[in-house]
Design a protein around this motif. Sequence first.
Motif, PDB file in Angstrom:
ATOM      1  N   GLU A 116       0.779  -1.242   0.095  1.00 43.37           N
ATOM      2  CA  GLU A 116       0.062  -0.142  -0.148  1.00 43.37           C
ATOM      3  C   GLU A 116       0.763   1.141   0.021  1.00 43.37           C
ATOM      4  OE1 GLU A 116      -2.633  -0.217   3.342  1.00 43.37           O
ATOM      5  OE2 GLU A 116      -3.730  -1.926   2.661  1.00 43.37           O
ATOM      6  N   ALA A 117       0.200   2.253  -0.628  1.00 38.71           N
ATOM      7  CA  ALA A 117       1.046   3.653  -0.559  1.00 38.71           C
ATOM      8  C   ALA A 117       0.475   4.622   0.313  1.00 38.71           C
ATOM      9  CB  ALA A 117       1.177   3.913  -2.056  1.00 38.71           C
ATOM     10  N   ASN A 118       1.087   5.361   1.278  1.00 40.31           N
ATOM     11  CA  ASN A 118       0.416   6.534   1.905  1.00 40.31           C
ATOM     12  C   ASN A 118       0.487   7.665   0.901  1.00 40.31           C
ATOM     13  OD1 ASN A 118       0.282   8.807   3.709  1.00 40.31           O
ATOM     14  ND2 ASN A 118       0.777   7.266   5.360  1.00 40.31           N
ATOM     15  N   ALA A 119      -0.741   8.069   0.516  1.00 38.35           N
ATOM     16  CA  ALA A 119      -0.704   9.033  -0.442  1.00 38.35           C
ATOM     17  C   ALA A 119      -0.476  10.525   0.003  1.00 38.35           C
ATOM     18  CB  ALA A 119      -2.354   9.296  -0.892  1.00 38.35           C
ATOM     19  N   ARG A 120      -0.300  10.593   1.541  1.00 37.92           N
ATOM     20  CA  ARG A 120      -0.037  11.698   2.166  1.00 37.92           C
ATOM     21  C   ARG A 120       1.632  12.164   2.088  1.00 37.92           C
ATOM     22  NH1 ARG A 120       1.300  13.419   7.197  1.00 37.92           N
ATOM     23  NH2 ARG A 120       0.962  11.538   8.014  1.00 37.92           N
ATOM     24  N   ILE A 121       2.229  11.143   2.486  1.00 42.38           N
ATOM     25  CA  ILE A 121       3.715  11.453   2.468  1.00 42.38           C
ATOM     26  C   ILE A 121       4.561  10.381   1.457  1.00 42.38           C
ATOM     27  CG2 ILE A 121       3.535  12.281   4.779  1.00 42.38           C
ATOM     28  CD1 ILE A 121       4.422   9.469   6.006  1.00 42.38           C
ATOM     29  N   GLY A 122       3.918   9.778   0.820  1.00 43.67           N
ATOM     30  CA  GLY A 122       4.687   8.884  -0.153  1.00 43.67           C
ATOM     31  C   GLY A 122       5.544   7.850   0.474  1.00 43.67           C
ATOM     32  N   VAL A 124       5.627   3.571   1.237  1.00 42.73           N
ATOM     33  CA  VAL A 124       5.269   2.101   0.612  1.00 42.73           C
ATOM     34  C   VAL A 124       5.279   1.134   1.703  1.00 42.73           C
ATOM     35  CG1 VAL A 124       5.252   0.340  -1.148  1.00 42.73           C
ATOM     36  CG2 VAL A 124       5.790   2.566  -1.965  1.00 42.73           C
ATOM     37  N   THR A 125       4.253   0.552   2.013  1.00 37.93           N
ATOM     38  CA  THR A 125       4.242  -0.424   3.257  1.00 37.93           C
ATOM     39  C   THR A 125       3.623  -1.827   2.736  1.00 37.93           C
ATOM     40  OG1 THR A 125       1.934   0.253   4.001  1.00 37.93           O
ATOM     41  CG2 THR A 125       3.888   1.651   4.809  1.00 37.93           C
ATOM     42  N   ASN A 126       4.078  -2.726   3.451  1.00 36.31           N
ATOM     43  CA  ASN A 126       3.333  -4.078   3.164  1.00 36.31           C
ATOM     44  C   ASN A 126       1.977  -4.060   4.039  1.00 36.31           C
ATOM     45  OD1 ASN A 126       3.821  -4.466   5.927  1.00 36.31           O
ATOM     46  ND2 ASN A 126       5.461  -5.689   6.048  1.00 36.31           N
ATOM     47  N   GLY A 129       1.603  -2.833   7.689  1.00 30.09           N
ATOM     48  CA  GLY A 129       2.103  -1.471   7.846  1.00 30.09           C
ATOM     49  C   GLY A 129       3.526  -1.226   7.874  1.00 30.09           C
ATOM     50  N   ASP A 130       4.475  -2.287   7.648  1.00 35.24           N
ATOM     51  CA  ASP A 130       5.844  -1.929   7.690  1.00 35.24           C
ATOM     52  C   ASP A 130       6.320  -1.265   6.280  1.00 35.24           C
ATOM     53  OD1 ASP A 130       5.705  -3.720  10.261  1.00 35.24           O
ATOM     54  OD2 ASP A 130       6.117  -5.396   9.285  1.00 35.24           O
ATOM     55  N   PRO A 131       7.130  -0.264   6.705  1.00 36.39           N
ATOM     56  CA  PRO A 131       7.379   0.544   5.541  1.00 36.39           C
ATOM     57  C   PRO A 131       8.601  -0.146   4.633  1.00 36.39           C
ATOM     58  CG  PRO A 131       8.809   1.347   7.709  1.00 36.39           C
ATOM     59  CD  PRO A 131       7.539   0.343   8.009  1.00 36.39           C
ATOM     60  N   LEU A 132       8.260  -0.172   3.395  1.00 41.49           N
ATOM     61  CA  LEU A 132       9.048  -0.924   2.528  1.00 41.49           C
ATOM     62  C   LEU A 132      10.035   0.059   1.637  1.00 41.49           C
ATOM     63  CD1 LEU A 132       6.624  -3.366   0.973  1.00 41.49           C
ATOM     64  CD2 LEU A 132       8.323  -3.793   2.935  1.00 41.49           C
ATOM     65  N   ALA A 133       9.497   1.208   1.380  1.00 40.81           N
ATOM     66  CA  ALA A 133      10.311   2.409   0.673  1.00 40.81           C
ATOM     67  C   ALA A 133       9.808   3.679   1.110  1.00 40.81           C
ATOM     68  CB  ALA A 133      10.111   2.021  -1.086  1.00 40.81           C
ATOM     69  N   VAL A 134      10.494   4.842   1.279  1.00 39.29           N
ATOM     70  CA  VAL A 134      10.228   5.774   1.724  1.00 39.29           C
ATOM     71  C   VAL A 134      10.444   6.815   0.588  1.00 39.29           C
ATOM     72  CG1 VAL A 134      10.492   7.852   3.360  1.00 39.29           C
ATOM     73  CG2 VAL A 134      10.758   5.176   3.808  1.00 39.29           C
ATOM     74  N   PHE A 135       9.493   7.798   0.275  1.00 37.48           N
ATOM     75  CA  PHE A 135       9.884   8.798  -0.672  1.00 37.48           C
ATOM     76  C   PHE A 135       9.499  10.207   0.008  1.00 37.48           C
ATOM     77  CE2 PHE A 135       8.751   5.137  -3.029  1.00 37.48           C
ATOM     78  CZ  PHE A 135       9.298   5.019  -4.290  1.00 37.48           C
ATOM     79  N   ASP A 144       5.019   8.290  -7.612  1.00 38.81           N
ATOM     80  CA  ASP A 144       6.054   7.163  -7.598  1.00 38.81           C
ATOM     81  C   ASP A 144       5.808   6.034  -6.606  1.00 38.81           C
ATOM     82  OD1 ASP A 144       7.370   8.622  -9.669  1.00 38.81           O
ATOM     83  OD2 ASP A 144       8.710   9.346  -8.353  1.00 38.81           O
ATOM     84  N   ALA A 145       5.324   6.554  -5.268  1.00 34.20           N
ATOM     85  CA  ALA A 145       4.970   5.460  -4.374  1.00 34.20           C
ATOM     86  C   ALA A 145       3.779   4.794  -4.732  1.00 34.20           C
ATOM     87  CB  ALA A 145       4.723   6.114  -2.970  1.00 34.20           C
ATOM     88  N   GLY A 146       2.826   5.193  -5.385  1.00 34.38           N
ATOM     89  CA  GLY A 146       1.665   4.679  -5.796  1.00 34.38           C
ATOM     90  C   GLY A 146       1.889   3.454  -6.925  1.00 34.38           C
ATOM     91  N   PHE A 147       2.804   3.855  -7.849  1.00 38.03           N
ATOM     92  CA  PHE A 147       3.315   2.990  -8.706  1.00 38.03           C
ATOM     93  C   PHE A 147       3.950   1.692  -8.424  1.00 38.03           C
ATOM     94  CE2 PHE A 147       6.757   1.606 -12.027  1.00 38.03           C
ATOM     95  CZ  PHE A 147       5.888   1.233 -13.013  1.00 38.03           C
TER      96      PHE A 147
END
Length: 327
Positions: A116-122, A124-126, A129-135, A144-147
Amino acid sequence: MNAEQWNALYPVGTPVFAYPGFRPEDASDARRLVTRTRTAAQLSASGDPVVWVEGEGSYICLTHVDPVAEDVWEEARAAEKPAEPEAAPDTPVRLSPEREAEIAARAEAATPGSWEANARIGIVTNKVGDPLAVFGGGAQDRADAGFIAHARTDVPALLAELAAVRAERDAYRERALDAENRSLIDGREVCADCGRPVPDGPCGAHSPDAVYQQTCREAAQLRAERDQAQGRVAELEAERHTTNEALSDAAEQLRRDRDRITELESAAEEIRHLHKDSPMGPCPVCIDADAMVRGDDYTLPYPCPTARLAGAKDFDPPSFRIEEPVR
């Protein structure tokens, strides 16, 4: 230096030397970015002050970011002489089997489950809710996070579709080749379907061209059925979403109704208590106004009309069962 102190000294766009991994004094192969900050400093989930810079997707700790003067930055930038990015081709290059295998291997090795992508701060989590990538927090960062988040399911789906289409193609190709091989036996034209000689030319129903045309029609029908099934899946997904929303609304309304019933029951109990009989006489609140005007006894025995509306039982307390005087 904390994030507040950094932001007071260095605005967004400050030229910096950034080290995503190790600093040069810690590792000889440390990678240096000659770049600029693209966000204000802030605290990460672990409480460290961090900042995002141009050319790097993840944040970097302030301990690994060195502000530099503009002329120093320009000199370092010129010394690097970055290669011009290779222009993307106008049309995508077709996948080779080797590249397809590489894509499949990367998809298999990635964290399983939906992302899932947090649309507010970019971010990407599993699915837990664990973060996988931070933009960063910009619009392009969120896109980019949504993609990337959707690629976790899009890539396997596209690979599966590619495999299915190739299987269909190979099956049709094999049938066409078989029909072509069987069209001539001992130099004589034969029916591609039944193998019988056709002395006056190809069989109109089973010639290779007829088989090819029939194969094309079957392929078109299969594609139409596939598209119809995909459309139905999309409809069912939309119905499920609508049903979930309706159930949530109904559950919320049920909670509100239950709370209201509790309030009304409490109010009714208060009314019954207020209008119940007491040692001073019948209902201590209600009176009979008409009887008062006539000069008669204007008290009302329990339960009074108000207590009845609140659910009081239809009887008088034993201490006030008094026979009315004969007139």
